[in-house]
Design an enzyme around this catalytic site. Structure first.
Site, PDB file in Angstrom:
ATOM      1  CB  SER A  89      -1.041   0.081   1.190  1.00 12.83           C
ATOM      2  OG  SER A  89      -1.969  -0.980   1.062  1.00 12.83           O
ATOM      3  CG  HIS A 120     -12.777   1.651   3.327  1.00  7.02           C
ATOM      4  ND1 HIS A 120     -12.240   0.905   2.545  1.00  7.02           N
ATOM      5  CD2 HIS A 120     -12.319   1.660   4.418  1.00  7.02           C
ATOM      6  CE1 HIS A 120     -11.203   0.403   3.231  1.00  7.02           C
ATOM      7  NE2 HIS A 120     -11.275   0.844   4.408  1.00  7.02           N
ATOM      8  CB  CYS A 145     -10.235   2.864   0.458  1.00  6.83           C
ATOM      9  SG  CYS A 145     -11.530   2.106  -0.692  1.00  6.83           S
TER      10      CYS A 145
END
Lengths: 366, 652
Positions: free
Chosen positions: B320, B363, B376
C-alpha cells in the site's frame, strides 16, 4: 757490489710509476674492505701494505745482484720453485677448494706467483745463450717442456688462471727470440681446428658454461653471469668522474664478489670514473712501454728476453683483468698486478720489476 | 746491446709496444662506452641494485557521524610477512609458519601465490592481525625462519561493531579482478582497499597515500642503512551525514521487536542520509583482521544473507505504500480532484474479475484524504484504472520508484515499475488493462527497493523535489573541513503544492486518524506515514503454509515528520513482520531519537515489545534461522529477494 753509478742509472720513472700503482692499489683495497658501520678498514689493507714493504725489500735485493749472476742460478730457482709447487700439492694450505699456499705462520706463500719469474729467468737464460742465434722449432719444444712442468703443477692445484699466465712468458721470450710468424700462423690454425674438439671433450661443463655465459650473461644472471653483469654495472655506473672514494655502492655493498681481489679495477672505475680509468691505464701502459724500452736497451739477450718475458706476463694479466673487470672477458681468477689484494702476487711482481730495473740499470756494465 | 740483425729485436720490441698501445686504446674506448656513453643506464641499474623503497602503509581516513562521533578509526595490528628473497626453502618456511601459528597452510600458500608478481624483496603479508602468542611462536624460531618478519601496520577499527555495517562497508586486500580495472591502476598489489559501503565508494579519498622507507641493502638483501622515510599521508577524514544515535536507534529497535529488514531515514530537503541499516549485518572488524576462510564461507552461505544490503539491494513488493505514488499521479494528471468520491462496497469488478478491498464491509464513499487514511483498495483500483499503467509508471518513476536513487554506495539495484513498454520489451506481449488494477495497490509486478521508497517519501515531504540520498557531508581537505556540495540529480518534479498538501494530509491521517499507522504517532510532531504489506506468498498458499514465519508478509512503514516542516523522512522494512503497523514502532523510535537529538533532550528508550512480535517471545534477529535455506547470496552483489506476488490481495 752495488756501485754508485748503478744507482744513477736506475729507471726512477719506472720505479715511480710502479710505486704509484701500488699506492692506487692500496687505496682501492682500503675502499673495498672499509666497513662504514664500524668505521674501520679490513685487515686485508694492512696485509697488502706489509706485502708492499716486503716486495720493495725483495726488489732491492734483486737489484743488488747483477741479473747475469742470477741467471747463472736460473736452473736452481726453477727447480726450487718446482719443489715448492710439488710441496704445495701435498702439504699446501687448502682454501676455497684449492691447495695453493704454503703456510709461513705469519702469512701464506703462493709459490705459483714466483714460478713466473723463475721460468722467465730460465727461458731468458736458455734463449740468450750465445750459441742460439735463431729460434728453432726444437728449441721451442725444449722451452715448452720447461714450461710444462710448473704449468701442470699449478694447474693441478687447481689454479688454471695462474698456470695460464706462464704462457705469455714463453710467448714473449719466443717472439723476442725470433719466433717465425709462420709458426704462429700454424699454431693459430691448429688452435682453430682443435677448438671444436676441445669444446666437446676438453672442457668441463662449468668451463663451457663460463664461455656461454660470457657471450650472453643474461642467460644465467643469478649464477655464472652474475659477476659479469655486476662488473659492467659497477664500471658503467661510475660515469666520467666516478662516485668518489669510499662512495662506490656496488663495491661497498658487496654486489661485486671478491671486489678487493679480482674486481678491484671495477671498483676503481666506479669510484674514480673514466678519468680514473684513463689515469691508471696510462700508468700501466707507461710501465709496460718503459719496461720494453729496458729490453731494447739491455746489454745482452738474456737481459732483453728476461724483461720481455716478465713484461709479457705482466701485460697479459693487466689486460685480461681489466677487460674482465668491465665484463669484456670471461670471469677467471686472475689478479691485477700491483693493485689486487694478494701478498705473494705483490712480492713476486715487485721482484719482477726488480729484475727489469736491474737489466736497465746494468745496461752499461761490463 | 746485442747486434743480431736477423732477429731485429728492436723492431720486434717496437711492434710489441705498438700492439700494447693499441690494446690499451681499445680498452680505453670500451670503458668510455660503458662509463660515458651508457652511463645513465648503468647508473639506474646500480641504484636498483642497492636502493629499495619499502612501502609504509597509510592509515585510512577516520569516519565521523554528522555530529562528530567517531564511527570508524584506526588501530595498529601485527602481521606476519615473508620476504621471499631471503627464504631459501619456501615450502619448508610455509609449513613451519603454518605449524607454529596454527594457520591453515593453504591460506599462507595462497597469499604467497597472490604476491608472486611483486618484487621478491617486498614482504608478503601471510597472516594478518596475529596474536601475541603467534608472534612469540615465530620469534622463538627466528633462526629457522630467515625472511619471516612481524610487521606493524595500521588497520581499521569499527568501534560499534556491526552497527551501520552495510553503510560503512569493510576493507580487504585488493583482488586480482579489481586490479584489472582502470580505477585501481594506481593501487599496488596487496594494498588494503574498501570492499563495500562508504569504504569502497570513497576509497580513493580514504586510502591516503602510502609512504616509503628508502633503504640500502647489500647483495644479500640485508638492510644496511636507511636513506630516509617518506611519511605516509593519512587518508582524508570524512564526516558522514548519518546520526550515530538515530542509526543505533533503528538497529536497536529491529532487535527489540525481533525483526530483520532495513531502515532508512533521510533529511528530506538535502537528501542527507540520517540512518541506513540492514539487518542482519556482519562485523566489519572481522574483515579488517583478515577474515578466515571458514568465517567468510559462513557469511556467504548464511541463509539470512547478512552480506546482502537489503536497504539498497532488496527488491520487494511495496504494497500500500505505492498508493502514495498512485495518488500523486491521479492528482497531477487531473483525472481526479481531492474531493472526488468513490464508493467502496468491499470490492469491485474490473474487466470481468472481482477485486476485494481489505475491509470486507467496504469503506463506503471515500475521497482522496480518507482513501489514503484508510488505504482503501477500491478507491485506488478505480483511480489506477482511470490513469492506466503508463501514467502510474510516469509518476512512480518520477518519485524515484523503479529507479536508482543514486546513493553513494556500491551495488545498488533498481526495482520494477511496470509499463506497457516494459512488458512489451520483457515478454513481447501487450499490457492488459486488468493488470493495472493490481499495480495500483502496489502488487502485481511492482517491486521497489527500500531506498527508492525513502526517496519517494522525501519528495512528498519536501513538497515535490526529488532528492539524491548521500552519505558524506564534509571532507577534511588537509586544511580543514570542506562541505561537499549536494550531489547532482536533485530536481523539481513539478508537483502542484495543493496536490502535495492533499497527499500529506492523507498521510497525517494514517498516523493520527483512523489509519493503520497509529503506532508511529508521536505527540506534538505530526508524523505522516503509510503502512504497506508486501505479500510473500499468495493468499491460498498462505492458508496452506500456516504458521511458517518465513512465508509471512513483509511490513512497510514510510514516514515523515513534522508534517508542516519535515526534517526527517524515510522507510522501515520489517521482513516477515506480517503487517506494516509492526514496522511503525521502529520508525517511531528513530524519529523520537532524531527529535531528541535536535532538541538536545535525553535519548528515548524502548518500551517492552508489543505482544505478538517476535521480540516479545524473546527471540533475536540473529538467532532466527529460516527453513528451508535459500541459495546463498553473493557478497555485496545484488541478490534481491523474489517475493511471490499475488495478483490480487488485501493490501492495507
Amino acid at each position: 757490489m752495488f756501485e754508485q753509478r748503478l744507482y744513477k742509472h736506475l729507471d726512477w720513472f719506472l720505479f715511480g710509476a710502479v710505486l704509484l700503482l701500488c699506492a692506487v692499489g692500496l687505496l682501492m683495497i682500503y675502499s673495498t674492505t672499509y666497513d662504514p658501520i664500524r668505521e674501520r678498514v679490513g685487515r686485508e689493507f694492512y696485509t697488502q701494505l706489509s706485502a708492499c714493504g716486503i716486495g720493495l725489500v725483495a726488489m732491492a735485493l734483486v737489484l743488488l745482484i747483477d741479473y747475469r749472476t742470477l741467471s747463472e742460478y736460473a736452473p736452481v730457482f726453477y727447480v726450487g720453485v718446482a719443489v715448492l709447487l710439488l710441496y704445495v700439492l701435498f702439504f699446501g694450505v687448502v682454501a676455497g677448494g684449492s691447495r695453493r699456499w704454503i703456510s709461513l705462520v705469519v702469512f701464506n706463500l703462493q709459490p705459483s706467483e714466483f714460478a713466473k719469474a723463475a721460468l722467465a729467468l730460465l727461458l731468458a737464460t736458455w734463449f740468450g745463450q750465445e750459441k742460439l742465434s735463431a729460434l728453432r722449432t726444437g728449441d721451442l719444444a725444449i722451452a715448452g717442456g720447461l714450461l710444462l712442468l710448473p704449468f701442470l703443477l699449478i694447474a693441478r692445484q687447481p689454479d688454471l688462471g695462474s698456470a695460464v699466465t706462464l704462457l705469455p712468458v714463453l710467448g714473449g721470450i719466443a717472439y723476442a727470440a725470433g719466433l717465425r710468424m709462420r709458426l704462429v700462423g700454424y699454431a693459430v690454425l691448429v688452435f682453430i681446428l682443435l677448438a671444436p674438439v676441445t669444446w666437446a671433450y676438453g672442457l668441463k661443463d662449468y668451463q663451457r658454461s663460463r664461455v656461454v655465459t660470457f657471450l650472453d650473461p643474461s642467460q644465467d644472471a643469478r649464477g655464472a653471469g652474475y659477476q659479469q653483469i655486476q662488473a659492467r654495472i659497477t664500471v658503467g655506473s661510475g660515469g666520467l668522474t666516478g662516485k668518489g672514494f669510499l662512495n662506490g655502492t656496488q663495491g661497498q655493498y658487496k654486489f661485486l664478489p671478491v671486489a678487493h681481489n679480482d674486481f678491484v679495477y671495477s671498483v676503481l672505475a666506479e669510484e674514480h670514473g673514466f678519468l680514473g680509468v684513463l689515469g691508471t691505464l696510462g700508468l700501466y701502459l707507461f710501465v709496460l712501454l718503459r719496461s720494453l724500452e729496458a729490453a731494447r736497451l739491455a746489454r745482452d739477450r738474456i737481459g732483453a728476453y728476461l724483461v720481455v718475458g716478465l713484461a709479457s706476463c705482466f701485460a697479459f694479466q693487466v689486460i685480461y683483468n681489466i677487460a674482465m673487470s668491465a665484463g669484456l672477458a670471461p670471469v677467471k681468477g686472475l689478479t691485477l698486478p700491483l693493485m689486487s689484494y694478494g701478498g705473494s702476487s705483490m712480492i713476486a711482481t715487485l721482484m719482477s720489476f726488480g729484475f727489469i730495473l736491474n737489466v736497465r740499470m746494468r745496461r752499461f756494465a761490463n | 746491446m746485442i747486434a743480431e740483425e736477423r732477429l731485429n729485436l728492436p723492431l720486434r720490441l717496437r711492434v710489441l709496444q705498438w700492439s700494447l698501445a693499441a690494446v690499451f686504446l681499445v680498452l680505453a674506448i670500451a670503458f668510455w662506452y660503458f662509463q660515458v656513453a651508457r652511463h645513465q643506464q648503468f647508473l639506474e641499474m646500480a641504484e636498483n641494485n642497492h636502493q629499495r623503497a619499502l612501502p609504509l602503509q597509510a592509515p585510512r581516513g577516520v569516519l565521523f557521524d554528522r555530529r562528530g562521533a567517531v564511527l570508524v578509526e584506526n588501530r595498529y595490528a601485527f602481521n606476519i610477512s615473508i620476504v621471499r628473497e631471503q627464504v631459501s626453502d619456501l615450502a619448508r618456511t610455509t609449513r613451519l609458519v603454518a605449524q607454529l601459528t596454527g594457520t591453515p597452510i593453504e591460506s599462507i600458500s595462497e597469499a604467497l601465490e597472490r604476491s608472486k608478481r611483486l618484487p621478491t624483496y617486498r614482504p608478503t603479508v601471510v597472516i594478518r592481525n596475529v596474536t601475541e602468542a603467534q608472534i612469540a611462536a615465530v620469534a622463538a624460531h627466528r633462526l629457522e625462519l630467515p625472511g619471516v618478519i612481524v610487521e606493524k601496520t595500521p588497520t581499521r577499527r569499527y568501534p560499534s561493531e556491526s552497527m551501520a555495517a552495510h553503510l560503512i562497508g569493510y576493507v580487504g586486500e585488493v583482488t586480482d579482478a579489481q586490479l584489472a580495472r582502470p580505477e585501481y591502476r594506481e593501487i599496488p598489489g596487496g594494498a588494503i582497499v574498501g570492499q563495500a559501503g562508504v569504504e569502497q565508494t570513497y576509497n580513493p579519498l580514504l586510502m591516503g597515500s602510502d609512504g616509503a622507507r628508502h633503504v640500502v641493502v647489500n647483495s644479500r638483501g640485508r638492510e644496511i642503512d636507511v636513506l630516509g622515510e617518506e611519511e605516509p599521508v593519512e587518508g582524508r577524514r570524512l564526516q558522514l551525514t548519518i546520526d550515530a544515535d538515530v542509526q543505533r536507534a533503528a538497529e536497536e529497535a529491529f532487535r527489540h521487536y525481533g525483526f530483520r529488514g532495513a531502515a532508512i531515514a533521510l533529511a528530506p530537503r538535502s537528501g542527507e542520509v540520517l540512518a541506513l541499516s540492514s539487518l542482519p549485518a556482519y562485523d566489519p572488524n572481522a574483515f579488517a583482521a583478515g577474515i578466515g576462510r571458514a568465517e567468510w564461507n559462513g557469511l556467504l552461505t548464511d541463509p539470512l544473507r547478512p552480506l546482502n544490503n537489503r536497504a539498497i539491494q532488496g527488491r520487494y513488493s511495496p504494497g500500500s505504500t505505492f498508493k502514495i505514488a498512485v495518488a500523486v499521479a491521479g492528482l497531477q494528471e487531473h483525472v481526479i480532484t481531492p474531493d472526488t468520491r468513490i464508493f467502496c462496497g468491499g470490492g469491485a469488478s474490473f474487466y470481468g474479475r472481482f477485486f476485494k478491498c481489505h475491509k470486507a464491509g467496504g469503506h463506503g464513499s471515500v475521497a482522496m484524504r480518507e482513501a489514503i487514511e484508510k488505504s482503501c483498495n477500491v478507491y485506488f483500483y478505480t483511480l489506477g484504472n482511470i490513469l492506466g499503467v503508463d501514467r502510474i509508471h510516469k509518476w512512480a518513476t518520477a518519485l524515484g520508484l523503479g529507479e536508482m536513487s543514486g546513493i553513494d554506495l556500491p551495488h545498488e539495484t533498481r526495482g520494477i515499475i511496470p509499463s506497457t513498454a516494459w512488458k512489451k520489451q520483457r515478454t513481447g506481449e501487450k499490457w492488459y488493462a486488468g493488470e493495472t488494477i493490481s499495480v495500483s495497490i502496489g502488487q502485481g509486478q511492482v517491486s521497489v527497493t527500500p531506498i527508492s521508497l525513502a526517496v519517494m517519501m522525501a519528495s512528498v515531504a519536501n513538497g515535490g523535489t526529488r532528492i539524491v540520498p548521500h552519505l558524506v557531508r564534509a571532507v577534511d581537505n588537509g586544511k580543514g573541513w570542506e562541505q561537499l556540495p549536494a550531489p547532482e540529480g536533485q530536481h523539481e518534479l513539478g508537483m502542484e503544492p495543493a496536490n502535495v498538501d492533499v497527499v500529506r494530509e492523507g498521510l497525517w491521517m494514517v498516523v493520527n486518524g483512523a489509519g493503520t499507522g497509529g503506532r508511529g504517532r508521536i505527540v506534538g510532531y505530526d508524523v505522516g506515514g503509510k503502512t504497506g504489506t508486501a505479500q510473500v506468498i499468495s493468499n491460498q498458499g498462505k492458508a496452506r503454509a500456516k504458521g511458517d514465519r518465513d512465508l509471512r508478509d513483509h511490513g512497510w512503514f514510510v514516514f515523515f515528520a513534522p508534517a508542516k516542516n519535515p526534517t526527517i523522512a524515510g522507510v522501515v522494512f520489517a521482513e516477515h513482520s506480517e503487517h506494516g503497523f509492526n514496522a511503525a514502532p521502529i520508525a517511531k523510535f528513530m524519529m523520537e531519537t532524531w527529535f531528541a537529538k535536535e532538541e538536545g533532550r535525553p535519548l528515548p528508550t524502548l518500551g517492552p515489545p508489543p505482544a505478538g512480535t517476535p521480540g516479545a517471545a524473546g527471540t533475536t534477529v540473529v538467532a532466527q534461522r529460516p527453513a528451508p535455506p535459500r541459495t546463498p547470496a553473493a557478497p555485496v552483489a545484488a541478490t534481491p529477494s523474489t517475493p511471490t506476488h499475488a495478483s490480487t490481495g488485501g493490501a492495507r
